[in-house]
Design a protein around this motif. Structure first.
Motif, PDB file in Angstrom:
ATOM      1  N   ARG A   1     -36.996  -2.806  32.105  1.00 32.08           N
ATOM      2  CA  ARG A   1     -35.797  -2.573  31.290  1.00 32.08           C
ATOM      3  C   ARG A   1     -35.882  -1.322  30.426  1.00 32.08           C
ATOM      4  NH1 ARG A   1     -35.129  -8.450  28.445  1.00 32.08           N
ATOM      5  NH2 ARG A   1     -33.784  -9.432  29.985  1.00 32.08           N
ATOM      6  N   HIS A   2     -37.103  -1.020  29.982  1.00 34.44           N
ATOM      7  CA  HIS A   2     -37.199  -0.008  28.928  1.00 34.44           C
ATOM      8  C   HIS A   2     -38.162   1.146  29.226  1.00 34.44           C
ATOM      9  CE1 HIS A   2     -35.077  -3.052  26.638  1.00 34.44           C
ATOM     10  NE2 HIS A   2     -36.086  -3.886  26.749  1.00 34.44           N
ATOM     11  N   LYS A   3     -39.294   0.845  29.830  1.00 39.90           N
ATOM     12  CA  LYS A   3     -40.349   1.856  29.839  1.00 39.90           C
ATOM     13  C   LYS A   3     -41.158   1.844  31.128  1.00 39.90           C
ATOM     14  CE  LYS A   3     -43.074   3.697  26.144  1.00 39.90           C
ATOM     15  NZ  LYS A   3     -44.180   3.458  25.245  1.00 39.90           N
TER      16      LYS A   3
ATOM     17  N   HIS B   1     -31.236  -3.684  29.999  1.00 40.60           N
ATOM     18  CA  HIS B   1     -31.845  -2.354  30.033  1.00 40.60           C
ATOM     19  C   HIS B   1     -31.501  -1.484  28.823  1.00 40.60           C
ATOM     20  CE1 HIS B   1     -31.658  -3.678  34.214  1.00 40.60           C
ATOM     21  NE2 HIS B   1     -32.666  -2.880  34.455  1.00 40.60           N
ATOM     22  N   SER B   2     -32.467  -0.645  28.449  1.00 35.36           N
ATOM     23  CA  SER B   2     -32.136   0.479  27.579  1.00 35.36           C
ATOM     24  C   SER B   2     -32.134   1.771  28.403  1.00 35.36           C
ATOM     25  CB  SER B   2     -33.116   0.585  26.401  1.00 35.36           C
ATOM     26  OG  SER B   2     -34.443   0.679  26.867  1.00 35.36           O
TER      27      SER B   2
ATOM     28  N   ASN C   1     -31.001   4.206  31.365  1.00 36.10           N
ATOM     29  CA  ASN C   1     -29.661   4.317  31.914  1.00 36.10           C
ATOM     30  C   ASN C   1     -29.643   4.119  33.432  1.00 36.10           C
ATOM     31  OD1 ASN C   1     -26.963   4.719  32.073  1.00 36.10           O
ATOM     32  ND2 ASN C   1     -27.069   6.956  31.792  1.00 36.10           N
TER      33      ASN C   1
ATOM     34  N   PRO D   1     -23.926  -1.722  21.315  1.00 36.71           N
ATOM     35  CA  PRO D   1     -25.083  -2.036  22.180  1.00 36.71           C
ATOM     36  C   PRO D   1     -26.425  -1.661  21.563  1.00 36.71           C
ATOM     37  CG  PRO D   1     -23.503  -0.582  23.292  1.00 36.71           C
ATOM     38  CD  PRO D   1     -23.073  -0.676  21.867  1.00 36.71           C
ATOM     39  N   LYS D   2     -26.394  -0.849  20.501  1.00 35.31           N
ATOM     40  CA  LYS D   2     -27.649  -0.370  19.893  1.00 35.31           C
ATOM     41  C   LYS D   2     -28.522   0.290  20.956  1.00 35.31           C
ATOM     42  CE  LYS D   2     -26.789  -1.324  15.715  1.00 35.31           C
ATOM     43  NZ  LYS D   2     -26.940  -0.371  14.646  1.00 35.31           N
ATOM     44  N   SER D   3     -29.775  -0.159  21.133  1.00 37.31           N
ATOM     45  CA  SER D   3     -30.640   0.565  22.076  1.00 37.31           C
ATOM     46  C   SER D   3     -30.368   0.175  23.529  1.00 37.31           C
ATOM     47  CB  SER D   3     -32.102   0.309  21.737  1.00 37.31           C
ATOM     48  OG  SER D   3     -32.377  -1.054  21.937  1.00 37.31           O
ATOM     49  N   ARG D   4     -29.592  -0.895  23.758  1.00 36.87           N
ATOM     50  CA  ARG D   4     -29.342  -1.315  25.141  1.00 36.87           C
ATOM     51  C   ARG D   4     -28.057  -0.687  25.674  1.00 36.87           C
ATOM     52  NH1 ARG D   4     -32.870  -6.254  25.834  1.00 36.87           N
ATOM     53  NH2 ARG D   4     -33.425  -6.827  23.715  1.00 36.87           N
ATOM     54  N   LEU D   5     -27.775  -0.897  26.971  1.00 40.45           N
ATOM     55  CA  LEU D   5     -26.576  -0.301  27.572  1.00 40.45           C
ATOM     56  C   LEU D   5     -25.324  -1.097  27.235  1.00 40.45           C
ATOM     57  CD1 LEU D   5     -27.919   0.537  31.161  1.00 40.45           C
ATOM     58  CD2 LEU D   5     -27.794   2.049  29.186  1.00 40.45           C
TER      59      LEU D   5
END
Ligand code: HQG
Length: 180
Positions: free
Chosen positions: A16-18, A81-82, A84, A117-121
């Motif tokens: 999701r992120h990294k 996810h964060s 894209n 959404p802050k850091s997420r999509l």
């Protein structure tokens, strides 16, 4: 004893992120190569995994967070996810009301600005209050917002339902939030 929970947390972080945390990349639809993921996790200190364990994690995950492609050569997270990526979410008509659990500390800002959404999509919404309460509790003392999703939908806002049943939307303006 296999530490499935700990490995699952790492998989969520990667998918999701990294992905770069284990030296892999995701394609534009969020897919990671399964062999590369397994090799990447095995290179990470304190973690080890094989295909059988990965299949068990995917099968038993309490929120069904991950999906394989048909021949199990690729894997992706269904939502959250964060990074894209486009996981080909299905647009859908939401129920009249959905819920969003958050921390009490965010309430005044959310009432002013709406749900972002802050850091997420996407903004993540739950179909039941219990789930929203659990999500909210991750941010301290929980607070539940009612979201007038039916009204939003009729006003032209788009909603998506992830493979694992999470409702997603880009933004909830304050006028569609309620406390009931
Ligand atoms: C808040 C879990 C201030 C928002 C869950 C939330 C979920 C604002 C936080 C999924 C704001 C972001 C997502 C505003 C929103 N001002 N705060 N205007 N707008 N916020 O973790 O929804 O177990 O990115 O209320 O089940 O808590 O990981 O989102 O509190 O479905 O699979 O900003 O994660 O799934 O926090 O959680 P997050 P979330 P998993």
């Amino acid at each position: 004893m296999k530490d499935l929970k700990k490995t699952s947390v790492l998989i969520a972080l990667i998918l999701r992120h990294k992905p770069e945390a284990v030296g892999i990349t995701l394609d534009e639809h969020g897919w990671a190569n399964v062999s590369e993921l397994i090799a990447g996790i095995n290179k990470t200190e304190g973690y080890s995994i094989d295909m059988e364990t990965l299949e068990e994690i995917v099968r038993t995950d309490n929120k069904q967070r991950y999906s394989f492609n048909e021949d199990k050569t690729l894997i992706r997270a269904n939502q959250g996810h964060s990074v894209n990526v486009d996981v080909e979410l299905k647009e859908a008509e939401p129920p009249e009301q959905l819920f969003h659990g958050t921390g009490e500390k965010f309430v005044s800002s959310i009432c002013k600005e709406g749900l972002k959404p802050k850091s997420r999509l996407y903004v993540h919404l739950s179909k039941d209050k219990e789930t929203a309460e659990k999500v909210g509790a991750r941010h301290g003392k929980p607070h539940i917002f009612f979201v007038h999703s039916g009204k939003m939908f009729r006003a032209g806002y788009k909603f998506y339902l992830s493979e694992n049943g999470v409702w997603l939307t880009k933004f909830v303006p304050p006028e569609f939030l309620g406390e009931r």
